[in-house]
Design an enzyme around this catalytic site. Structure first.
Site, PDB file in Angstrom:
ATOM      1  N   TYR A   1      -2.135  -0.567  10.346  1.00  0.00           N
ATOM      2  CA  TYR A   1      -1.847  -0.880   8.820  1.00  0.00           C
ATOM      3  C   TYR A   1      -0.724  -0.629   8.260  1.00  0.00           C
ATOM      4  O   TYR A   1       0.007  -1.422   7.631  1.00  0.00           O
ATOM      5  CB  TYR A   1      -3.219  -0.344   8.548  1.00  0.00           C
ATOM      6  CG  TYR A   1      -3.427  -0.700   6.860  1.00  0.00           C
ATOM      7  CD1 TYR A   1      -3.904  -1.656   6.326  1.00  0.00           C
ATOM      8  CD2 TYR A   1      -3.111   0.416   6.010  1.00  0.00           C
ATOM      9  CE1 TYR A   1      -4.246  -1.986   5.218  1.00  0.00           C
ATOM     10  CE2 TYR A   1      -3.275   0.209   4.648  1.00  0.00           C
ATOM     11  CZ  TYR A   1      -3.788  -1.089   4.268  1.00  0.00           C
ATOM     12  OH  TYR A   1      -4.121  -1.205   2.759  1.00  0.00           O
TER      13      TYR A   1
ATOM     14  N   SER B   1       0.901  -1.023   0.161  1.00  0.00           N
ATOM     15  CA  SER B   1      -0.109   0.178  -0.059  1.00  0.00           C
ATOM     16  C   SER B   1       0.757   1.236   0.123  1.00  0.00           C
ATOM     17  O   SER B   1       1.970   1.172   0.500  1.00  0.00           O
ATOM     18  CB  SER B   1      -0.721   0.060   1.263  1.00  0.00           C
ATOM     19  OG  SER B   1      -1.518   1.382   1.473  1.00  0.00           O
TER      20      SER B   1
HETATM   21  P1  NAP Z   1     -11.810  -5.697   0.243  1.00  0.00           P
HETATM   22  O1  NAP Z   1     -12.896  -5.066  -0.742  1.00  0.00           O
HETATM   23  O2  NAP Z   1     -12.439  -5.584   1.817  1.00  0.00           O
HETATM   24  O3  NAP Z   1     -11.383  -7.177   0.089  1.00  0.00           O
HETATM   25  C1  NAP Z   1     -10.582  -7.821   0.930  1.00  0.00           C
HETATM   26  C2  NAP Z   1     -10.497  -9.235   0.690  1.00  0.00           C
HETATM   27  O4  NAP Z   1      -9.796  -9.860   1.539  1.00  0.00           O
HETATM   28  C3  NAP Z   1     -11.733 -10.006   0.608  1.00  0.00           C
HETATM   29  O5  NAP Z   1     -11.778 -10.951  -0.443  1.00  0.00           O
HETATM   30  C4  NAP Z   1     -11.760 -10.468   1.997  1.00  0.00           C
HETATM   31  O6  NAP Z   1     -12.667 -11.691   2.195  1.00  0.00           O
HETATM   32  C5  NAP Z   1     -10.370 -10.939   1.986  1.00  0.00           C
HETATM   33  N1  NAP Z   1     -10.100 -11.277   3.443  1.00  0.00           N
HETATM   34  C6  NAP Z   1     -10.324 -10.365   4.663  1.00  0.00           C
HETATM   35  N2  NAP Z   1      -9.725 -11.136   5.785  1.00  0.00           N
HETATM   36  C7  NAP Z   1      -9.321 -12.278   5.205  1.00  0.00           C
HETATM   37  C8  NAP Z   1      -8.815 -13.216   6.118  1.00  0.00           C
HETATM   38  N3  NAP Z   1      -8.437 -13.333   7.487  1.00  0.00           N
HETATM   39  N4  NAP Z   1      -8.344 -14.355   5.385  1.00  0.00           N
HETATM   40  C9  NAP Z   1      -8.287 -14.215   4.093  1.00  0.00           C
HETATM   41  N5  NAP Z   1      -9.192 -13.387   3.148  1.00  0.00           N
HETATM   42  C10 NAP Z   1      -9.308 -12.404   3.992  1.00  0.00           C
HETATM   43  O7  NAP Z   1     -10.618  -4.748   0.373  1.00  0.00           O
HETATM   44  P2  NAP Z   1      -9.561  -4.022  -0.838  1.00  0.00           P
HETATM   45  O8  NAP Z   1      -9.694  -2.682  -0.751  1.00  0.00           O
HETATM   46  O9  NAP Z   1     -10.028  -4.907  -2.395  1.00  0.00           O
HETATM   47  O10 NAP Z   1      -7.997  -4.825  -0.299  1.00  0.00           O
HETATM   48  C11 NAP Z   1      -7.400  -5.567  -1.065  1.00  0.00           C
HETATM   49  C12 NAP Z   1      -6.134  -5.439  -0.590  1.00  0.00           C
HETATM   50  O11 NAP Z   1      -5.619  -4.415  -1.135  1.00  0.00           O
HETATM   51  C13 NAP Z   1      -5.923  -5.375   0.973  1.00  0.00           C
HETATM   52  O12 NAP Z   1      -4.506  -6.142   1.218  1.00  0.00           O
HETATM   53  C14 NAP Z   1      -5.468  -4.007   1.218  1.00  0.00           C
HETATM   54  O13 NAP Z   1      -4.940  -3.715   2.275  1.00  0.00           O
HETATM   55  C15 NAP Z   1      -4.960  -3.651   0.024  1.00  0.00           C
HETATM   56  N6  NAP Z   1      -5.096  -2.192  -0.211  1.00  0.00           N
HETATM   57  C16 NAP Z   1      -6.269  -1.569  -0.578  1.00  0.00           C
HETATM   58  C17 NAP Z   1      -6.307  -0.194  -0.773  1.00  0.00           C
HETATM   59  C18 NAP Z   1      -7.483   0.371  -1.160  1.00  0.00           C
HETATM   60  O14 NAP Z   1      -7.442   1.754  -1.047  1.00  0.00           O
HETATM   61  N7  NAP Z   1      -8.566  -0.180  -1.009  1.00  0.00           N
HETATM   62  C19 NAP Z   1      -5.118   0.480  -0.872  1.00  0.00           C
HETATM   63  C20 NAP Z   1      -3.723  -0.004  -0.711  1.00  0.00           C
HETATM   64  C21 NAP Z   1      -3.912  -1.466  -0.380  1.00  0.00           C
HETATM   65  P3  NAP Z   1     -14.016 -11.433   2.719  1.00  0.00           P
HETATM   66  O15 NAP Z   1     -14.887 -10.438   1.900  1.00  0.00           O
HETATM   67  O16 NAP Z   1     -14.699 -12.875   2.605  1.00  0.00           O
HETATM   68  O17 NAP Z   1     -13.841 -11.190   4.066  1.00  0.00           O
END
Ligand code: NAP
Length: 255
Positions: A156, A143
């Site tokens: 985080y 991130s």
């Molecule tokens: P999201 O929509 O909440 O998706 C998160 C995914 O991770 C979901 O499939 C969720 O499954 C799964 N997950 C959560 N807890 C888990 C666990 N304990 N074991 C296995 N799977 C788990 O979030 P997102 O924004 O797409 O984020 C995806 C990744 O990108 C994350 O690593 C996040 O830190 C990173 N990221 C996001 C952003 C942003 O701005 N959105 C920026 C930088 C980095 P369930 O839905 O079944 O819980």
């Protein structure tokens, strides 16, 4: 993207947001894809949605459980034929001020999912690839919060900073086996995770954030990051190794 068609891909956290878009992109590139998610209902919904686009299967897996992570990697390998690409994507986040609120249990949960979970999936995948004598590409989700200390995210930020060092360490040790390892640093991406966080804040938080902090003046969408996953997995990135790719509309370029 060059060389992606026919590849076997695992997307952890492939049921929502960036992971779901990545799974869709890999299917469009002609890959066989396996997704994991935490919640059974979300997994079923994602498989139903993605199934219209190609060969997809998956299972529930909590990446903070080392044995579940190993089992998911092995199941993915069996399901896709030969796993060679891992989008190590699963993660969680919420705001919690360092001084007033951040609790040890919350610190531990973020670390267990975002950092140890990433290690567990990556180690299982690397061991499987080396056993099979197969080259591959592992892409760890970091991130922009790994690059600067955004307020209210000490837990985080720290977990994602660790992901960068994990990535570099893996690159050093796995390069000789032909396993490329890279990290992606997205900025603010419009996903369910961020929609939940922004929902608790006044006004149009995402647009205000974009206006104040992002030179391109928009937040990213999951497809912006899915494209980076596809590039790093492809042969177009054959000499990209141990790298950190920001996908942030220029946010970390600001002084
Ligand atoms: P999201 O929509 O909440 O998706 C998160 C995914 O991770 C979901 O499939 C969720 O499954 C799964 N997950 C959560 N807890 C888990 C666990 N304990 N074991 C296995 N799977 C788990 O979030 P997102 O924004 O797409 O984020 C995806 C990744 O990108 C994350 O690593 C996040 O830190 C990173 N990221 C996001 C952003 C942003 O701005 N959105 C920026 C930088 C980095 P369930 O839905 O079944 O819980």
């Amino acid at each position: 993207m060059m060389g992606l068609a026919g590849r076997g891909v695992l997307v952890s956290g492939g049921t929502s947001g960036i992971g779901l878009a990545a799974a869709q992109r890999f299917l469009e590139e002609g890959c066989r894809v396996y997704i994991t998610g935490h919640e059974p209902d979300a997994l079923a919904a994602a498989l139903e949605k993605l199934g219209k686009r190609g060969e997809i299967s998956g299972q529930v897996c909590d990446v903070s459980d080392h044995q579940q992570a190993i089992a998911a990697v092995e199941a993915a390998d069996a399901a896709v034929g030969a796993l060679t690409v891992v989008a190590n994507n699963a993660g969680i986040s919420w705001r919690e001020p360092f001084l007033q609120q951040l609790e040890v249990a919350h610190w531990d949960r973020i670390m267990a999912v975002n950092l140890r979970g990433m290690f567990s999936v990556a180690q299982a995948a690397a061991q499987l690839l080396v056993r099979a004598g197969r080259a591959g590409s592992i892409i760890n989700m970091a991130s922009t919060n790994a690059l600067g200390g955004e307020e209210d995210y000490a837990h985080y930020n720290s977990s994602k900073g660790g992901v960068l060092q994990l990535t570099r360490s893996m690159a050093v040790e796995l390069g000789p086996y032909g396993i490329r390892v890279n990290a992606i640093c997205p900025g603010y991406i419009d996903t369910p995770l961020n929609q939940t966080i922004a929902g608790g804040l006044p006004g149009d938080f995402a647009q205000r954030y974009a206006n104040e902090r992002i030179p391109l003046r928009r937040v990213g969408n999951p497809e912006d990051v899915a494209a980076a996953y596809a590039f790093l997995a492809s042969d177009d990135a054959a000499f990209v190794h141990g790298a950190v790719l920001a996908v942030d509309g220029g946010q970390v370029a600001v002084m």
